[in-house]
Write an enzyme that holds these catalytic residues in place. Structure first.
Site, PDB file in Angstrom:
ATOM      1  CB  CYS A   1      -1.053   0.058   1.286  1.00  0.00           C
ATOM      2  SG  CYS A   1      -2.430   1.211   1.046  1.00  0.00           S
TER       3      CYS A   1
ATOM      4  CG  HIS B   1      -3.813  -3.369   3.681  1.00  0.00           C
ATOM      5  ND1 HIS B   1      -2.483  -2.913   4.352  1.00  0.00           N
ATOM      6  CD2 HIS B   1      -4.180  -2.276   2.841  1.00  0.00           C
ATOM      7  CE1 HIS B   1      -2.407  -1.668   3.875  1.00  0.00           C
ATOM      8  NE2 HIS B   1      -3.363  -1.169   3.146  1.00  0.00           N
TER       9      HIS B   1
END
Length: 241
Positions: A93, A189
């Site tokens: 991310c 994630h």
């Protein structure tokens, strides 16, 4: 055998359980009788990249990303040289965005590290969803959770996978992440590795080969629970698609 794993800035970059990726790497090495040393580097720490076999660069808010980038710039070319000469890196991310040339947020432009020739542009619509990818490298689908406002444009780099369910890099490209040399960069994630043990073993194998050379193959683990979790998310996304 031994691998030394660097966790960069866990005090800044640890959204959505990214620390679990470190736990997964360490445990899968230990289960095979391979020593694992984890070195966390808090913000401002001096980092000897040559002493590290594998690095995790996790996700954080825009403010934390900007701080992490400033710290990494202080290392000069060391991180970039390490990554582009076979260093094994998982960037998640915010960490993924930092590898590029820049991230244009709603209010400012965060200069990236320029390790990859990619860039990210902010959009007001956040992309929040479970996500499922297909990759020719792995037998099982890649699953995770995405939550990002940035759209990352990867130019000609090969993606980590093709989006089966979810949004991916831009919500329109049909692909997610980057897989380049020994770099895995992704928005996933969850954390990523416990539900995708094939990716974890891919990183570990690359790091062992880089350090020790030869045709290294990891012992097979059962992974029954890991594959059950992977299949649950895959089937859940299929049911609502």
């Amino acid at each position: 055998m031994k691998l030394t794993i660097g966790h960069l800035y866990p005090d800044l970059l640890n959204l959505y359980g990214d620390r679990g990726n470190i736990c997964c790497m360490k445990k899968r090495l230990e289960w095979r009788g391979i020593e694992a040393e984890v070195l966390p580097f808090a913000s401002g720490s001096q980092i000897d990249f040559d002493s590290l076999d594998l690095i995790l660069l996790g996700g954080g808010s825009d403010r934390e990303q900007a701080l992490a980038c400033e710290y990494l710039k202080e290392t000069g070319q060391a991180f970039k040289d390490w990554a582009l000469t076979g260093g094994v890196l998982l960037a998640v991310c915010g960490g993924y965005q930092l590898l590029g040339n820049y991230y244009q947020t709603a209010s400012t432009k965060i200069e990236g590290l320029g390790i990859l020739d990619i860039y990210t542009e902010w959009s007001p619509k956040r992309l929040v969803s479970n996500i499922v990818l297909d990759s020719t490298l792995f037998k099982h689908p890649i699953v995770g959770f995405e939550n990002h406002g940035g759209r990352t444009y990867i130019n000609d780099y090969p993606p980590l996978g093709k989006v089966r369910f979810g949004s991916g890099n831009t919500d329109s490209s049909g692909y997610e992440g980057v897989l380049y040399q020994n770099i895995v960069a992704t928005y996933l994630h969850g954390p990523l590795l416990p539900k995708n043990p094939e990716i974890c073993d891919y990183l570990l194998t690359r790091a062992l080969k880089r350090k020790y050379g030869g045709n290294i193959e990891l012992d097979t683990l059962s992974d029954e629970l890991e594959h059950t979790a992977n299949d649950y998310i895959t089937q859940l996304c299929k049911s609502i698609s």
